[in-house]
Design an enzyme around this catalytic site. Sequence first.
Site, PDB file in Angstrom:
ATOM      1  N   ASP A 239      43.589  36.196  34.189  1.00 34.58           N
ATOM      2  CA  ASP A 239      43.011  36.314  35.530  1.00 34.58           C
ATOM      3  C   ASP A 239      43.870  35.484  36.507  1.00 34.58           C
ATOM      4  OD1 ASP A 239      40.313  37.472  36.802  1.00 34.58           O
ATOM      5  OD2 ASP A 239      40.632  35.502  37.681  1.00 34.58           O
ATOM      6  N   TYR A 388      40.301  34.096  46.714  1.00 39.54           N
ATOM      7  CA  TYR A 388      40.707  35.492  46.921  1.00 39.54           C
ATOM      8  C   TYR A 388      41.255  35.697  48.324  1.00 39.54           C
ATOM      9  CZ  TYR A 388      38.716  36.991  42.487  1.00 39.54           C
ATOM     10  OH  TYR A 388      38.473  37.170  41.151  1.00 39.54           O
ATOM     11  N   HIS A 445      38.714  41.214  29.300  1.00 41.08           N
ATOM     12  CA  HIS A 445      39.285  40.349  30.325  1.00 41.08           C
ATOM     13  C   HIS A 445      39.204  38.863  29.977  1.00 41.08           C
ATOM     14  CE1 HIS A 445      40.645  39.497  34.386  1.00 41.08           C
ATOM     15  NE2 HIS A 445      39.653  38.642  34.533  1.00 41.08           N
TER      16      HIS A 445
END
Length: 469
Positions: A239, A388, A445
């Site tokens: 990630d 983000y 993930h």
Amino acid sequence: MQRLLVLKETFSSLDVSQQQKLLIGSAVAVGGVLAYMLLQPRKAKVVPLGQGWWGEGKKPLSEDGAIYPFKVQTSDKEIEDLHARIDRTRYADPLEDGDFQYGFNSTYLKRVVSYWRNEFDWTKQVDVLNKYPHFKTKIEGLDIHFIHVRPPPANNQKVIPLMLVHGWPGSFYEFYKILPLLTQNHNGIAFEVICPSIPGYGYSEAPHKKGFDSLAAARVFLTLMERLGFDKFYLQGGDWGSLITTNMAQMKPECVKGLHVNMIMAKRGFKMLLSIMIGPYLPFLVGLTREDVRRLFPFFQKNVVEILKETGYMHIQATKPDTAGCAVNDSPVGLAAYILEKFSTWTDLKNRDLADGGLDRKFSLDDLLTNVMIYWTTGSITSSMRFYKENLKGDPDKREDSLIGVFVPTGLAAFPAELMHSPKSWAKTRYRNIYSYTYMPRGGHFAAFEEPQLLADDVVKFVKKVETV
């Protein structure tokens, strides 16, 4: 012009034999210069380290570089407040047969929250968190949290420093199952592991100024490794951790002996487009294997459509993180639904078709809720979401790290349920020195959390390959 005429006259005055010797000598000299230039090792481009200050107010003249122990703590007041907020939760009725297609199913959410309220023991989990030594140190104005785990002493054992970096919505706790696997003796090598919390996540202080992105995080973690006395080390991440560790390798390749990632970021371009067009029919022409074809195609249905379905959160967090953050930072149940839905879907997209989201297939509720509690007790969900916006506010393809390759030895682990499959031929566009590329048999993930043994084995295999070359 006059100099040329003089040289021409001088050359003409020589006899043929002398002219030939002069021409041969000149050719040899020019050839030698060209050969020297071509054979000189080219220095790979690096991403500039830069500098930053993310603390409150103005940067002081000096910063305390001390490292001091830290312990996770809790109190009756903290737990009472959590329980009171849980008791006031207002739920929405789920759709019939909605499963997890609309997000976290509220019927199953009530069961999770009931366990959280009546059975989950946060005090006990705090003791679990404190199983490993925690520390903090001030870097660029921020208190940086990390755990530092050394292997048991053994004869004829080479101890190798390794940093593990998490992502969102995870935490350093994702690595608790893989830590004992990495620190054990692997036929002569064992890892000394450092797991930091990304600034703004968990126990690392959140940046107080705009602009803290993966490049800033990479620089902070490089400083951390230097402060701990490591001048050569390995890195592993998934990630955001994959991007941060990649940036670290781009900034100081002389320090990074090897990079291992389980979320593979390829550069978009003509090679990828050609693979998508030709891959289903003539995969060997574009460097795809049968397994790549199985995981990639039909490309738009299996990848593009699914990515669109699963990235709504990203658009919110990349634009208005503070707005959404207000809600999930105030409601523990809202926070749990927001975070745990990702641990359901990102583990396996098929979990959307299950009423319980398949959460207990790979995780225990104690483990999942411990990760949620790290966000809740630190109030760090909003600052984690801001990461983000800081990374996606411009064109990622035009960032300096996207324009420069990664030249350190690299190991890639391709888990089948990862959100996007990246074949080795695509990965080569960014990672120019791939030592290992593994098609993992299962897992999604959250690799270290889901399949710690598989990931640990691949890391060990990769490091041994680098060490023996």
